[in-house]
Design a protein around this motif. Sequence first.
Motif, PDB file in Angstrom:
ATOM      1  N   SER A 142       0.847  -1.193   0.000  1.00 24.23           N
ATOM      2  CA  SER A 142       0.000   0.000   0.000  1.00 24.23           C
ATOM      3  C   SER A 142       0.883   1.244   0.000  1.00 24.23           C
ATOM      4  N   LEU A 143       0.270   2.380  -0.293  1.00 17.45           N
ATOM      5  CA  LEU A 143       1.008   3.636  -0.270  1.00 17.45           C
ATOM      6  C   LEU A 143       1.594   3.884   1.115  1.00 17.45           C
ATOM      7  N   ILE A 200       9.231   8.487   3.657  1.00 24.43           N
ATOM      8  CA  ILE A 200       8.634   9.671   3.039  1.00 24.43           C
ATOM      9  C   ILE A 200       7.138   9.657   3.305  1.00 24.43           C
ATOM     10  N   THR A 201       6.465  10.714   2.919  1.00 23.28           N
ATOM     11  CA  THR A 201       5.027  10.790   3.171  1.00 23.28           C
ATOM     12  C   THR A 201       4.266   9.929   2.179  1.00 23.28           C
ATOM     13  N   ARG A 202       3.059   9.592   2.584  1.00 30.50           N
ATOM     14  CA  ARG A 202       2.168   8.839   1.708  1.00 30.50           C
ATOM     15  C   ARG A 202       1.892   9.638   0.436  1.00 30.50           C
ATOM     16  N   GLN A 203       1.721  10.951   0.585  1.00 27.17           N
ATOM     17  CA  GLN A 203       1.484  11.826  -0.570  1.00 27.17           C
ATOM     18  C   GLN A 203       2.691  11.839  -1.497  1.00 27.17           C
ATOM     19  N   GLY A 204       3.883  11.802  -0.922  1.00 23.59           N
ATOM     20  CA  GLY A 204       5.096  11.749  -1.735  1.00 23.59           C
ATOM     21  C   GLY A 204       5.163  10.476  -2.563  1.00 23.59           C
TER      22      GLY A 204
END
Length: 114
Positions: A35-36, A45-49
């Motif tokens: 998963s992300l 790093i961030t999930r958004q990244g």
Amino acid sequence: MAKDMSTVVLLDYYGELLTDKQRELLECYYNEDLSLSEIAANEGITRQGVHDAIRRGEAALADMEQKLHFISRIRSIECAVADMRAVAEDILSGDVEPDEGASAILGYADSALM
């Protein structure tokens, strides 16, 4: 984020042309089915990244296929080979005259090379 499984095929053909990081993230997401959030935790790093990097990688892969048409050419050749095999089997079984079959095979071969 829904997975487009055609990206797996693109990744197989064009993955080496991506940056190392893009390829690694796409492989984790598509091939390892992480998963992300899992990828983000592993990479620090961030999930958004992760999401943004995967989207950029997918876009790069699609752009490569749009420009190079490698996969579509391979599929065209595979279809032509299947058609030629069917005609050859018809010739061997006596359902088609050899001259007619040869003409059909040449037609399939010409269409595959275009």
